[in-house]
Design a protein around this motif. Structure first.
Motif, PDB file in Angstrom:
ATOM      1  N   SER A  75      52.777  42.655  34.669  1.00  0.00           N
ATOM      2  CA  SER A  75      51.998  41.850  35.611  1.00  0.00           C
ATOM      3  C   SER A  75      50.854  42.621  36.254  1.00  0.00           C
ATOM      4  CB  SER A  75      52.914  41.252  36.676  1.00  0.00           C
ATOM      5  OG  SER A  75      53.832  40.356  36.096  1.00  0.00           O
ATOM      6  N   PRO A  76      51.093  43.813  36.821  1.00  0.00           N
ATOM      7  CA  PRO A  76      49.967  44.519  37.436  1.00  0.00           C
ATOM      8  C   PRO A  76      48.916  44.976  36.431  1.00  0.00           C
ATOM      9  CG  PRO A  76      51.986  45.809  37.586  1.00  0.00           C
ATOM     10  CD  PRO A  76      52.372  44.469  37.097  1.00  0.00           C
ATOM     11  N   SER A 134      47.397  38.209  43.427  1.00  0.00           N
ATOM     12  CA  SER A 134      47.315  37.262  42.316  1.00  0.00           C
ATOM     13  C   SER A 134      47.723  35.853  42.749  1.00  0.00           C
ATOM     14  CB  SER A 134      48.217  37.701  41.166  1.00  0.00           C
ATOM     15  OG  SER A 134      47.814  38.948  40.651  1.00  0.00           O
ATOM     16  N   CYS A 187      52.035  42.323  42.537  1.00  0.00           N
ATOM     17  CA  CYS A 187      50.694  41.731  42.432  1.00  0.00           C
ATOM     18  C   CYS A 187      50.384  40.976  43.725  1.00  0.00           C
ATOM     19  CB  CYS A 187      50.609  40.792  41.228  1.00  0.00           C
ATOM     20  SG  CYS A 187      50.818  41.615  39.635  1.00  0.00           S
ATOM     21  N   ALA A 198      46.844  41.822  35.829  1.00  0.00           N
ATOM     22  CA  ALA A 198      46.029  41.548  37.012  1.00  0.00           C
ATOM     23  C   ALA A 198      44.865  42.536  37.101  1.00  0.00           C
ATOM     24  CB  ALA A 198      46.895  41.611  38.266  1.00  0.00           C
TER      25      ALA A 198
END
Length: 406
Positions: A55-56, A84, A81, A59
């Motif tokens: 996820s990071p 986001s 995140c 992002a």
């Protein structure tokens, strides 16, 4: 602390490259000056790749939107995140509305009780933005989740739209649908579903609601490309922007297409430019030689036809290596294939290394990925198991640590 020699390497480089390639393709298929948003689907623990790892990275590569399965996954994504936008793609359940507000999640909704839960939660706390952004799911033919369209009497969709229009606590930010067969090139089902989506958008426009986003399409839609501009134009009718939701392709695997179109031999769209993100590895922990006629594994489903050297691997079906691969699959040792010998156990697997010279305890073994010039990918394992690559990747157990590399 992870000391067992079983791990999955997650390529930062490949994940980011895949996202950027998908974003490029999305923009390539729309009119000059138009834009398309690409939501990165990280549900199901990022298709088995590790939500907290992926996820990071996504992002940071420019993905403003992340898609998760549940509120629980949304909370985990928010922890890594903080800025986001996070879409909860399977709705909400009792007891989850407070977490949606607290962690600034955006739920897909389609049942009236979803609205009740969210409105009740707003009475207990203040909302920084004044209202909760929601995305309305339209069922255009999947018969899974969403408000059904067509709705012969228009009662259900009309009731939901009226609730949204009248509610000071809820704000319709997006409208979504899920195509049932986007990998079928020029498929009639997708054409029908797009017509139903058009009908829904007309009803939404007539209600006076103006969502910012229309999202309808996944990896297949994006890679096939021809559906993107018509969908963008449909969204533009009510001043909305199109958003696509790739999942599998982010992790390096294109869906297998059928129907008309340029296909590779294995049924994938040619020129996808994607790179597998995950490599699953282990090490040889024991070696032995058995004689002709001797068995290996539970019920001795493997019997040696010659003097046979066996290597023990410390992973099994509890790690996600399907028992269906027993006596069928293989792994890579020294850049060569070593067949699985006997039944895969819960925590251990035996492979035949008789024809691979120099194998020693501690040697690296590739279960999924490349070694030397040889590769085993999720398509291969899926074919042997009679399933799809999604399942192969998602089945890799949580106890296998995901290790970011490069």
């Amino acid at each position: 602390m992870h000391t067992r020699p079983v791990w999955a390497e997650i390529s930062r480089h490949n994940l980011i490259a895949n996202y950027l390639e998908l974003r490029r393709l999305a923009r390539e298929h729309v009119s000059a000056g138009a834009s398309v948003e690409v939501l990165a689907v990280v549900k199901a623990d990022a298709y088995g790749h590790g939500l907290r790892v992926c996820s990071p990275l996504l992002a940071g590569a420019g993905a403003d939107w992340l898609g998760v399965t549940s509120v629980e996954e949304g909370v985990r994504a928010r922890a890594v995140c903080p800025e986001s936008s996070i879409l909860v793609m399977s709705g909400l359940w009792h007891g989850e509305a407070d977490a949606i507000l607290e962690h600034r999640l955006t739920p897909l909704i389609w049942e009236r009780f979803h609205l009740d839960l969210l409105e009740n939660a707003t009475q207990q706390r203040s909302i920084p933005d004044g209202s909760i952004a929601v995305h309305l799911e339209i069922d255009t033919g999947m018969s899974r989740q969403g408000v059904p369209i067509p709705d012969p009497q228009g009662k259900e969709v009309g009731a939901i739209l009226e609730r949204l229009r009248a509610s000071p606590a809820l704000r319709l930010e997006g409208v979504a649908t899920h195509f049932s067969a986007p990998e079928v090139i020029d498929g009639e089902d997708t054409k029908r579903q797009r017509s139903c989506l058009e009908m829904a958008i007309e009803l939404i426009a007539a209600s006076g609601l103006r969502p910012r986003w229309i999202h309808a399409g996944n990896s297949a839609t994006l890679l096939e490309g021809e559906q993107i501009e018509p969908l963008r134009q449909l969204a533009a009718r009510i001043g909305a922007q199109l958003m696509l939701r790739p999942g599998l392709s982010l992790y390096g695997y294109a869906p297998r297409f059928s129907g008309a179109g340029e296909l590779e031999a294995d049924g994938r769209m040619a020129g996808s430019g994607l790179f597998p993100v995950l490599a699953w590895k282990t090490r040889v922990t024991s070696l032995r030689t058995i004689g002709p006629g001797e068995g290996a594994g539970y019920n001795a489903t493997f019997r040696a036809e010659r003097a046979t050297r066996l290597a023990l691997l410390p992973l099994g079906y509890a790690d996600g290596l399907s028992r269906l691969l027993s006596n069928r699959g293989s792994v890579l040792v020294h850049g060569r294939r070593a067949p699985i010998a006997g039944r895969i156990s819960m925590d251990q697997t035996i492979v035949d290394v008789t024809d691979i010279p120099g194998v020693e305890i501690g040697d690296e073994v590739v279960v999924l990925g490349k070694q030397g010039g040889v590769a085993i990918d999720a398509y291969e394992l899926a074919d042997l198991m009679g399933t799809i690559p999604y399942e192969v990747l998602c089945d890799i157990a949580e106890r296998v640590p995901r290790v970011p590399v490069d």
